[in-house]
Scaffold this active site. Sequence first.
Site, short mmCIF file in Angstrom:
data_model
loop_
_atom_site.label_atom_id
_atom_site.label_comp_id
_atom_site.label_asym_id
_atom_site.label_seq_id
_atom_site.Cartn_x
_atom_site.Cartn_y
_atom_site.Cartn_z
N GLU A 1 0.85 -1.18 0.00
CA GLU A 1 0.00 0.00 0.00
C GLU A 1 0.89 1.24 0.00
OE1 GLU A 1 -3.74 2.21 2.24
OE2 GLU A 1 -3.32 0.09 2.65
N GLU B 1 4.49 5.16 4.00
CA GLU B 1 3.84 6.40 4.43
C GLU B 1 4.89 7.36 4.99
OE1 GLU B 1 1.98 9.37 4.77
OE2 GLU B 1 0.59 7.75 4.22
N ASP C 1 9.88 7.96 0.61
CA ASP C 1 9.28 7.84 -0.71
C ASP C 1 9.09 6.37 -1.08
OD1 ASP C 1 8.58 8.05 -3.39
OD2 ASP C 1 10.10 9.55 -3.85
N ASP D 1 -2.48 12.22 -3.05
CA ASP D 1 -2.55 13.68 -3.20
C ASP D 1 -2.74 14.01 -4.68
OD1 ASP D 1 -2.04 16.45 -3.32
OD2 ASP D 1 -0.73 16.33 -1.56
#
Length: 230
Positions: free
Chosen positions: A61, A86, A113, A135
């Site tokens: 994820e 994350e 990243d 985003d």
Amino acid sequence: MTDEQPRRSAFFGRRQGRPLREHQADLTGTLLPRLAVDTAVPAPDDLRALFPRPVDEVWMEIGFGGGEHLMHQARSNPAVGFIGCEPFVNGMAKALASIERDGIDTIRLHDRDAVEVIDWLPDASLSRVYLLYPDPWPKKRHWKRRFVSADRLDRLARVMKPGAELRFASDIDTYVDWALNHVHAHPAFAWSAETADDWRKPWAGWPGTRYEAKAIREGRPPAYLTFRRL
């Protein structure tokens, strides 16, 4: 990563919001190092070796926010190993607290990243990838920061097994169009939708997220896109 490969560029914004509570800060210094993927050493040939017990396959994820979906999937799929990426410190701290509380041993983490991990992974090692509510970087000058791009699809194509799924969700219609256009143009992926409900309704077993609930309240219906690695 060779000199010939494209330079990495971050796709995320701020790294931290409100100060962490004492226990959250403690977990980032103790539990996170134990669960962090070490991209400074070569990846195992069999990615399942990352986990302390046998798993059947590995999912990733990218940008898991507060970890609600990641934790739900780990609880629902005990035979799957997960890599969660994350960079936002507060989101990582929430996920760490949930992992500790529930004693989950099938999650490895990366707090920078996601491209760093993707480039580190062995070929054809992932069976599923989630990119949920990334985003949208709405300003045109920032579009290059959007995660969905030809370059990042190339990188994902290398590490996804044939038949693996890339699951993408967004409540921003312009980003949904952007994702569809980029994936349609990429020879390694195909959109698997056959009816409108295939993208209007979430996937089976979908737990929802707080962000999604807010988007629906504000009149932004999400789209749920599934792309298959050819």
